[in-house]
Design an enzyme around this catalytic site. Sequence first.
Site, PDB file in Angstrom:
ATOM      1  N   HIS A 222       4.382  -2.318   5.253  1.00 12.80           N
ATOM      2  CA  HIS A 222       3.084  -1.765   4.851  1.00 12.80           C
ATOM      3  C   HIS A 222       2.149  -2.873   4.367  1.00 12.80           C
ATOM      4  O   HIS A 222       0.989  -2.951   4.790  1.00 12.80           O
ATOM      5  CB  HIS A 222       3.269  -0.715   3.762  1.00 12.80           C
ATOM      6  CG  HIS A 222       1.985  -0.237   3.142  1.00 12.80           C
ATOM      7  ND1 HIS A 222       1.052   0.501   3.844  1.00 12.80           N
ATOM      8  CD2 HIS A 222       1.461  -0.424   1.902  1.00 12.80           C
ATOM      9  CE1 HIS A 222       0.022   0.763   3.052  1.00 12.80           C
ATOM     10  NE2 HIS A 222       0.238   0.212   1.875  1.00 12.80           N
TER      11      HIS A 222
ATOM     12  N   ARG B 261      -7.238  -8.664   5.881  1.00 16.48           N
ATOM     13  CA  ARG B 261      -7.336 -10.074   5.532  1.00 16.48           C
ATOM     14  C   ARG B 261      -7.043 -10.907   6.770  1.00 16.48           C
ATOM     15  O   ARG B 261      -7.702 -10.752   7.790  1.00 16.48           O
ATOM     16  CB  ARG B 261      -6.418 -10.386   4.327  1.00 16.48           C
ATOM     17  CG  ARG B 261      -6.982  -9.788   3.024  1.00 16.48           C
ATOM     18  CD  ARG B 261      -6.090 -10.066   1.821  1.00 16.48           C
ATOM     19  NE  ARG B 261      -4.813  -9.346   1.906  1.00 16.48           N
ATOM     20  CZ  ARG B 261      -4.583  -8.149   1.350  1.00 16.48           C
ATOM     21  NH1 ARG B 261      -5.514  -7.546   0.649  1.00 16.48           N
ATOM     22  NH2 ARG B 261      -3.414  -7.555   1.473  1.00 16.48           N
TER      23      ARG B 261
END
Lengths: 415, 415
Positions: free
Chosen positions: B132, B141
């Site tokens: 996850h 990101r």
Amino acid sequence: MKSFITYDSQSDFSIHNIPFGVAILQDDSVVCVTRVGDTVIDLAYLYEKGYFDQFELEENLFEAFGLNEFISLGKEITVPFREYLQQLFLEDSELSKDEETQTEAFHFIDTVFMQLPVHIPNYTDFYSSIEHATNVGKMFRDPENALLPNWRHIPVGYHGRASSIVVSGTPIHRPSGQSKPKDSDVPVFGPSQRLDFELEVAFITNAYTELGETISTADAEDNIFGLVLFNDWSARDIQQWEYVPLGPFLAKNFGSSISPWIVTLEALAPFRTAGPKQEPEVFPYLQFEGNKNIDLKLQTTLKPESGVENVICNSNFKYMYWNMSQQLAHHTINGCNIEVGDMYASGTISGHTEDSFGSMLELTWGGTKPLTLSDGTERKFINDNDTVIMRGWCENGEIRVGFGEVEGKILPAKA
Amino acid sequence: MKSFITYDSQSDFSIHNIPFGVAILQDDSVVCVTRVGDTVIDLAYLYEKGYFDQFELEENLFEAFGLNEFISLGKEITVPFREYLQQLFLEDSELSKDEETQTEAFHFIDTVFMQLPVHIPNYTDFYSSIEHATNVGKMFRDPENALLPNWRHIPVGYHGRASSIVVSGTPIHRPSGQSKPKDSDVPVFGPSQRLDFELEVAFITNAYTELGETISTADAEDNIFGLVLFNDWSARDIQQWEYVPLGPFLAKNFGSSISPWIVTLEALAPFRTAGPKQEPEVFPYLQFEGNKNIDLKLQTTLKPESGVENVICNSNFKYMYWNMSQQLAHHTINGCNIEVGDMYASGTISGHTEDSFGSMLELTWGGTKPLTLSDGTERKFINDNDTVIMRGWCENGEIRVGFGEVEGKILPAKA
């Protein structure tokens, strides 16, 4: 207003205050109390003597470990109740002539142990001082764009740990944890090297709402019973390593200290003032009318183990960019429910000047400008056996209403 | 082991389970209960009939709105108590012959209303599935450096809101709030457009510790009573705008749903398994011995208002990188105190394969790959009037122990 209970003119607990707290008395009973000067008054005893009969309370709510049941009565009851107490303490009142009750119900402050004033089901910490957020942004992010893009739109907040909130006087052990020194590729483990305080004020709610319900800025203060001083102890090195992406955790939850007396919004009414102008304009659910800030002077002192108190910060609650009504309206705009006794802290309260910064992080600018204490020692952060004391009071030349203090000593890390 | 209470071989509530919950019975009484098959057993009634006399309990702890007092007795009592219950439900037991008690104490599951099993003083959410955390990191990101530097060193966690945890079956209103669309310079306000679930498992603690005290990985499980399924509802658009720098707040605290039955660690013992190898080696306070993971199959389905359940995720609690003992050791390494009934959720549990991802965010890869349901409609996130159902069960070919389900329907935003 003149009370038959004598007190010093500089007392935080003038007849204009009438705060609420919980005390252990010398006979080990735990009761809800109020205070005038240095006299603590046992409300459970006054109840038994029939002084509160007119309020038709169902039971003696003051024989309790917390004020939760009392404050859950709502302002419809608690506001006139506090006004009635005030009358009771005036010269020539019924109580002023009842020496037997005074003997039993009145206790000198030094003979009782003050406890947490409420059971705290939930605790939220905001980040609502623009000076503090700007200082932190300058140090850790971009000095030219210190405030994050969301800051002027959202009263930023996060959930804290309710279980580790303690009353003034409770010592706190220095936390151990992981941090990553700048010159290291890997984290290290050990006692925090950058232990800090945060000067805050917290409000306490008096109601339960249903999940899905919102509270408007107009209604917010009906749901706020009163305020306490709040020291949000923080381990900066632990925080720096852990906080991305989910926020502060072990850097904060080793302990937070509060002052024992809840000062009501009504006692603070004479000290209302306007807050800073908010630019850009906020969303409708955050708009409000009236003076929502409070001219509440705040001071922090640091006392080394064998030394005297050094004043290291003078700030003011009136500097808050986001006010309490906006904080509560924001917290509930998504339907989050509140509970009686919840604590909502302001975030560090800093002013414009360097001597008004509400944390060592800001006062020493990340440890680069150590403070020199009166005993000649220097502090970048808080040392073992240092005591941090915060005080708060309102004064307008006529009356004084204060919080007393929240004090906490840092003990060495355990093993 | 064969029970005189009959049940289907696929029941989660076999004689090997003996979970604990709280129910409102048809006479409106609120009592602690256990369950075999579809039979709910009133523990308060069994207490009154003397069935628990040997445990010398001071009072009827089962006449209560929560299991807190019972679980606070500690495993020294609660483990033999559960084993005794198991014996009581076997063929030829004393209870099997006591038809009068069965008539009064046994209730068909559909005739009772299950409640929150405990009062929850504190709630923490971890972030302990590496799959996850990697998926989220890839999306938001750097795909090449998806995991943050602290992730393999710290069981990252944050404090959540205890007040808004609700029991399975409670509908949740879509939250409104601020978000900032990618193509906009300024935030907008309105109902969340990216409402999500998170498939999690939470553990519940059975003890109070003192501030400053730590819990080792070796002792952690003595402090864990049992587990529930946990749906950490999340508003991704609100989260994206608010979460830097202090973490998720209004994106989460509008509601979290849990399954009503606490399955004990002892019932899950036959399903222990090793967790993923941890690289690099963790600090000593996070090291542990033995099999700390659990082979607990997890499934999520999505049911449109006028449709059938669509299985959208099959995951497993065994994928967790950080185990519960490490989570609790980390949470207390700084001296943070725990309380009876605290809830500690795992964070979203995803596996390696795309059909094992534990949130819509991952399943539709941020909404770029919508799911097609059996009725032909598409979902990027959760629509109004959709119901999300999570189930969890352990099976080893011989016995089955399960959690039942946690179900929640999303209602339209209020006004």
